[in-house]
Design an enzyme around this catalytic site. Structure first.
Site, PDB file in Angstrom:
ATOM      1  N   GLY A   8       9.081 -49.015  58.798  1.00 46.46           N
ATOM      2  CA  GLY A   8       9.568 -48.415  60.324  1.00 46.46           C
ATOM      3  C   GLY A   8      10.464 -49.302  61.013  1.00 46.46           C
ATOM      4  O   GLY A   8      10.518 -49.260  62.181  1.00 46.46           O
ATOM      5  N   GLN A  12      11.710 -48.173  67.423  1.00 48.50           N
ATOM      6  CA  GLN A  12      11.911 -48.902  68.721  1.00 48.50           C
ATOM      7  C   GLN A  12      11.646 -50.345  68.395  1.00 48.50           C
ATOM      8  O   GLN A  12      12.252 -51.353  68.645  1.00 48.50           O
ATOM      9  CB  GLN A  12      11.078 -48.266  69.779  1.00 48.50           C
ATOM     10  N   ASP A  34      12.649 -48.246  55.842  1.00 46.65           N
ATOM     11  CA  ASP A  34      12.276 -46.870  56.551  1.00 46.65           C
ATOM     12  C   ASP A  34      12.533 -45.706  55.730  1.00 46.65           C
ATOM     13  O   ASP A  34      12.995 -45.873  54.573  1.00 46.65           O
ATOM     14  CB  ASP A  34      13.353 -46.700  57.891  1.00 46.65           C
ATOM     15  N   ILE A  35      11.869 -44.395  56.033  1.00 47.00           N
ATOM     16  CA  ILE A  35      12.177 -43.274  55.364  1.00 47.00           C
ATOM     17  C   ILE A  35      13.832 -42.839  55.341  1.00 47.00           C
ATOM     18  O   ILE A  35      14.140 -42.041  54.277  1.00 47.00           O
ATOM     19  CB  ILE A  35      11.194 -42.091  55.947  1.00 47.00           C
ATOM     20  N   TYR A 144      -3.323 -39.364  68.611  1.00 48.92           N
ATOM     21  CA  TYR A 144      -2.389 -40.529  68.358  1.00 48.92           C
ATOM     22  C   TYR A 144      -3.471 -41.683  68.684  1.00 48.92           C
ATOM     23  O   TYR A 144      -3.649 -42.448  67.880  1.00 48.92           O
ATOM     24  CB  TYR A 144      -1.274 -40.605  69.279  1.00 48.92           C
TER      25      TYR A 144
END
Length: 323
Positions: A8, A12, A34-35, A144
């Site tokens: 990730g 941010q 990351d992807i 979430y």
């Protein structure tokens, strides 16, 4: 020597965490992942990883002899409400993949230290809102938040049952000038600066008096690394630590901005994110983090506002108005 994987890394927190870890450990020892097909922030070592692909994660960990993993990939609160099944899959299966890999490596004599971020979204409408304790009622109302509460229980389970050295922070809203708003309920506190620096009024999606806990990115990064560097024997919390920065509401933030930009105006048009914010704490009791690993926030509201206005100016030019 530590070899660190940040999954990730284009997000941010990840973007700034990679930079801070590279300064501490050397850029060659920090693998950003990351992807996306490339690093958005110029990481020296970058790998493409889908956190739902456990085999790929294991391959990269083995390739680089990784000793620490920061698993930051997630769908945030407001975005998650639009795609709850996708949010549950990404947030839960991503964590489980890392915990299982850490369990297997630990049993093979290759211990893997894990960081996973929780959130104030794990609390809920029946949580005491002021100075929310470390241990309290937790009844989240978003997918979430539900995934974060479940994740906390998984972290503690894997520590207690398998000895996985997993560590976590319940992040407040995180404010940074280096990355745009990313779909979180607290992201008004970033978007407001972009509007102010474009000379525009800001339409806030929260009510004026909605007080929430926040933290400025330098404090958030320092807290994260400090926790990961802490002596394992001193840590009494293996679910997730409360970490406080500062608390304010949109009216107070707008007033602080107006001290620097007197023409700035704010208007209020609460939307679905208001109900989410109303279920979250207003302030956090982080005395356990202070006791266990000497945590203490450094940055207050005036310093935060001054730094944001100073550093976001270039980024604000040409930024899409919808941000």
């Amino acid at each position: 020597m530590e070899k660190i994987l940040v999954i990730g890394a284009n997000g941010q927190i990840g973007s700034e965490l990679v930079e801070a870890l590279a300064l501490q450990h050397g850029a060659d020892n920090v693998v950003a992942a990351d992807i996306s097909p490339a690093s958005l922030y110029g990481a020296k070592v970058y790998e493409i990883i889908d956190v739902l692909n456990a085999a790929r994660i294991s391959e990269v960990i083995e390739q680089y002899n990784v000793t620490q993993v920061y698993q930051l990939a997630a769908l945030l609160s407001a975005t998650g409400e639009k795609a709850p099944l996708k949010a549950w899959e990404l947030n839960m299966d991503g964590l489980l993949n890392i915990l299982e890999i850490a369990r297997i490596r630990g049993e093979a004599g290759k211990p893997l230290k894990v960081f996973w971020p929780s959130s104030i979204a794990a609390f809920g409408p029946n949580t005491p809102p002021v100075n929310t304790p470390q241990y309290t009622v937790m009844d989240p109302s978003t997918i979430y938040g539900i995934s974060k509460l479940a994740g906390e229980r998984l972290c503690e389970y894997y520590f207690e049952k398998y000895g996985v050295d997993v560590r976590s922070i319940r992040y407040p809203g995180i404010i940074s000038y280096k990355s745009p708003p990313g779909g979180g309920t607290t992201d008004y506190a970033i978007a407001i600066f972009h509007s102010a620096l474009r000379g525009e009024s800001y339409e806030c999606f929260l009510e004026a008096e909605t007080t929430l806990p926040m933290i400025y990115m330098p404090d958030a990064i320092r807290a994260t690394i400090s926790l990961m560097d802490a002596d394992a024997t001193k840590l009494s919390v293996r679910s997730s630590y409360n970490v406080a920065g500062l608390s304010f509401n949109p009216r107070e933030l707008a007033a602080a901005i107006k001290q620097n930009l007197p023409a700035f105006e704010i208007h209020y048009a609460p939307d679905s994110r208001q109900a989410i914010a109303a279920s979250w704490p207003q302030s956090l009791d982080d005395s356990q983090a202070q006791k266990d690993w000497k945590w203490q926030a450094n940055i207050g509201l005036d310093a935060l506002v001054a730094d944001m206005l100073k550093n976001i100016t270039v980024a604000a030019k040409g930024l899409d108005k919808a941000a």
